[in-house]
Design a protein around this motif. Structure first.
Motif, PDB file in Angstrom:
ATOM      1  N   GLY A  10      28.234  42.933  65.411  1.00 38.42           N
ATOM      2  CA  GLY A  10      26.924  41.456  64.683  1.00 38.42           C
ATOM      3  C   GLY A  10      25.399  42.741  65.001  1.00 38.42           C
ATOM      4  O   GLY A  10      24.536  41.911  64.575  1.00 38.42           O
ATOM      5  N   TYR A  11      25.629  44.032  64.842  1.00 31.71           N
ATOM      6  CA  TYR A  11      24.588  44.152  65.434  1.00 31.71           C
ATOM      7  C   TYR A  11      23.660  44.961  63.995  1.00 31.71           C
ATOM      8  O   TYR A  11      24.604  45.434  63.316  1.00 31.71           O
ATOM      9  CB  TYR A  11      24.998  45.766  66.125  1.00 31.71           C
ATOM     10  CG  TYR A  11      23.283  46.852  66.105  1.00 31.71           C
ATOM     11  CD1 TYR A  11      22.885  46.352  66.947  1.00 31.71           C
ATOM     12  CD2 TYR A  11      23.378  47.636  65.446  1.00 31.71           C
ATOM     13  CE1 TYR A  11      21.389  47.349  66.918  1.00 31.71           C
ATOM     14  CE2 TYR A  11      22.597  48.726  65.355  1.00 31.71           C
ATOM     15  CZ  TYR A  11      21.708  49.112  66.665  1.00 31.71           C
ATOM     16  OH  TYR A  11      20.596  49.454  65.967  1.00 31.71           O
ATOM     17  N   ILE A  28      21.240  40.358  65.521  1.00 29.80           N
ATOM     18  CA  ILE A  28      22.432  40.416  66.224  1.00 29.80           C
ATOM     19  C   ILE A  28      22.843  39.205  65.449  1.00 29.80           C
ATOM     20  O   ILE A  28      22.462  38.369  66.011  1.00 29.80           O
ATOM     21  CB  ILE A  28      23.036  39.699  67.952  1.00 29.80           C
ATOM     22  CG1 ILE A  28      22.536  41.095  68.584  1.00 29.80           C
ATOM     23  CG2 ILE A  28      23.777  39.858  67.893  1.00 29.80           C
ATOM     24  CD1 ILE A  28      22.692  41.032  70.117  1.00 29.80           C
ATOM     25  N   PHE A  29      23.986  39.365  64.539  1.00 27.75           N
ATOM     26  CA  PHE A  29      24.609  38.007  64.121  1.00 27.75           C
ATOM     27  C   PHE A  29      22.990  37.650  63.048  1.00 27.75           C
ATOM     28  O   PHE A  29      23.134  36.010  62.921  1.00 27.75           O
ATOM     29  CB  PHE A  29      25.366  37.438  64.207  1.00 27.75           C
ATOM     30  CG  PHE A  29      26.639  38.077  64.988  1.00 27.75           C
ATOM     31  CD1 PHE A  29      27.591  37.750  64.052  1.00 27.75           C
ATOM     32  CD2 PHE A  29      26.215  37.801  66.159  1.00 27.75           C
ATOM     33  CE1 PHE A  29      28.738  38.746  64.381  1.00 27.75           C
ATOM     34  CE2 PHE A  29      27.826  38.330  66.689  1.00 27.75           C
ATOM     35  CZ  PHE A  29      29.148  39.048  66.191  1.00 27.75           C
TER      36      PHE A  29
END
Length: 116
Positions: A10-11, A28-29
């Motif tokens: 997600g980074y 993140i996401f």
């Protein structure tokens, strides 16, 4: 281990670039988690113009015809004072114009078309 894998999936990095402020965002996401200021100077203007470059052809199938090949194209450059930075080099004039106009609109600077 699963949490580290989820973090790595997600980074992402994102850059928020405006004329008044520029920031680097850690996401993140898709959700911004951390941001840092960037020291970017906006250029004075963006320009698109034609270029002609020559390339040596000392070997290969072109060497039998001549020792140089000519490449015509277009360049989009950002100018600050007497310095420049090449943003894009292409053979398609309409693509160069559209990308130059988009970058100048994004940075809110003047766009100069010298391709005519």
């Amino acid at each position: 281990m699963s949490a580290l894998g989820l973090f790595l999936v997600g980074y992402s990095n994102a850059f928020l670039i405006k004329k008044t402020e520029s920031r680097r965002l850690l996401r993140i996401f898709g959700t911004p988690v951390w941001g840092a200021n960037l020291d970017l100077n906006a250029p004075d203007y963006i320009s698109v113009f034609p270029v002609r470059s020559w390339k040596n052809s000392d070997w290969g199938p072109v060497a039998a015809v001549g020792n140089k090949t000519k490449n015509d194209g277009y360049v989009v450059r950002a100018f600050s004072g007497n310095r420049h930075f090449t943003l894009l080099r292409t053979h398609n004039l309409s693509f160069a114009r559209s990308k130059g106009a988009a970058v100048s609109h994004l940075l809110e600077v003047e766009f100069i078309d010298k391709s005519v």
